[in-house]
Design a protein around this motif. Sequence first.
Motif, short mmCIF file in Angstrom:
data_model
loop_
_atom_site.label_atom_id
_atom_site.label_comp_id
_atom_site.label_asym_id
_atom_site.label_seq_id
_atom_site.Cartn_x
_atom_site.Cartn_y
_atom_site.Cartn_z
N ARG A 59 0.84 -1.20 0.00
CA ARG A 59 0.00 0.00 0.00
C ARG A 59 0.88 1.26 0.00
N ARG A 62 2.16 1.88 -3.45
CA ARG A 62 1.15 2.45 -4.34
C ARG A 62 0.91 3.93 -4.03
N LYS A 134 -7.70 5.51 1.42
CA LYS A 134 -8.42 5.28 0.16
C LYS A 134 -7.74 4.24 -0.72
N ARG A 135 -6.54 3.79 -0.31
CA ARG A 135 -5.87 2.72 -1.05
C ARG A 135 -6.38 1.35 -0.58
N ALA A 136 -6.35 0.38 -1.48
CA ALA A 136 -6.80 -0.98 -1.16
C ALA A 136 -5.82 -1.66 -0.22
N ASN A 137 -6.25 -2.76 0.38
CA ASN A 137 -5.38 -3.53 1.26
C ASN A 137 -4.12 -3.97 0.51
N LYS A 155 -11.04 -14.07 -4.47
CA LYS A 155 -11.82 -13.44 -3.41
C LYS A 155 -11.36 -13.92 -2.03
N GLU A 158 -8.11 -12.28 -1.13
CA GLU A 158 -8.32 -10.91 -0.67
C GLU A 158 -8.71 -10.89 0.81
N ALA A 162 -6.55 -9.21 3.83
CA ALA A 162 -7.14 -8.29 4.80
C ALA A 162 -6.76 -8.72 6.22
#
Length: 423
Positions: A59, A62, A134-137, A155, A158, A162
């Motif tokens: 993260r 990114r 606001k960034r994804a895991n 899925k 993901e 998390a």
Amino acid sequence: MSKTGLPPRRAAHHLLEEITGEGRLMSELIGGGALDHLAAEDRARAQRLATDALRGADRADRMLKPYLKKEPPETVQNALRLGVIELVSGEAAHGVVNAYVEIISLNKHVSSFKGLTNAVLRRISEEGEKGWNKRANPLTPGWLRQPLVAAWGRKSVEGIEAAHFAGAALDLTAKGDASVVAEAVGGVLLPNNTVRLKDAGQVSALPGFETGDWWVQDAAAAIPVQVLDPKPGMKILDLCAAPGGKTMQLAASGAAVTAVDQSHSRMARVKENLKRVGLKADCIISDAFDFTDDGFDAILLDAPCSATGTIRRHPDLPYAKDGSEFMELIEQQERLIDHALTLLKSGGKLVFCTCSLLPDEGEIQIDDALERHEGLTVDTATREKAGIDPAWFTEEGGIRLRPDYWADLGGMDGFYIAVMIKP
């Protein structure tokens, strides 16, 4: 504690350099004295900073990417990652930026990047926590993510990621009544009677530590012994026993326990833990393959493995490793299963488990063992124990545990468990 905050930051940067650049594990570095030059508070801060930076590395990368025309040297990237982690957690921007600019300035190989470090971290400070959230895991590094997606689907992975990002609470296994321990320490009881604390503080200061009422053990790691279902008087071998959580579980049942491990230092820790909780086991320092005593009613084989199930606690693992040693581990697991069966009496139980998320170290191992040994069967009778969801049962008769299970309760380590019966 240092007034400037520079020593723990430099130490955290050094840890990241050794992990991402040299493939060394955090436990190896700290055990080898990498933080011994710091005061106790600074040691804790350095380890926490490095752990948080590894847990959030993807993260952070990114978040940094829009401000970098091209990726800088790893040394600079690691400093930027640490800076991001501090800035988005509310640390004063002036102190954070100056510290990491100085760290880069002090390294002659990358000192020319001090201006970039200054500019980029100042931009990150403007985004702050809002930009971070606001960034994804963070994604698992590709070498591991690809086989996990192949095994469990995107899925599910993901969900695993998390859980990795959230980290792990402190879990305790009670020697006696778990509800009494839960009340004493202010924890909650999980479905398998593990006691969980979200904000534990110093472990040795918790009620019941000095009196040996419990020991630290992830909920998933407690389940292999629970499905083995030991009884008083059973002769049980704990092969590859260190650090001893399962040894203590077995001993607490009243079984006659033999614990074997090849490491002198790790077996010393097993003995210390047994002494603290007032339990007994016959502790033997030996290579597992050199141990030839037989006639055991049950054997617990917690085999050496990739440890990919423990990333919640050890986020350094996917950055220190690349999977190149996995085939050797898988072959060793096969040999350990075969050897353990020679030590087991007819009709005895062999519990095979690994703290791995990879089917090659779990489900496939059992399929292969059943093919190699005529008459060997998988016992499913005890799978209902330990609060196990039937959805976790596997086709060949084992149990698959994943970090995204019990998500509403804080997750668990990844594990595979199977109970085999010798013909």
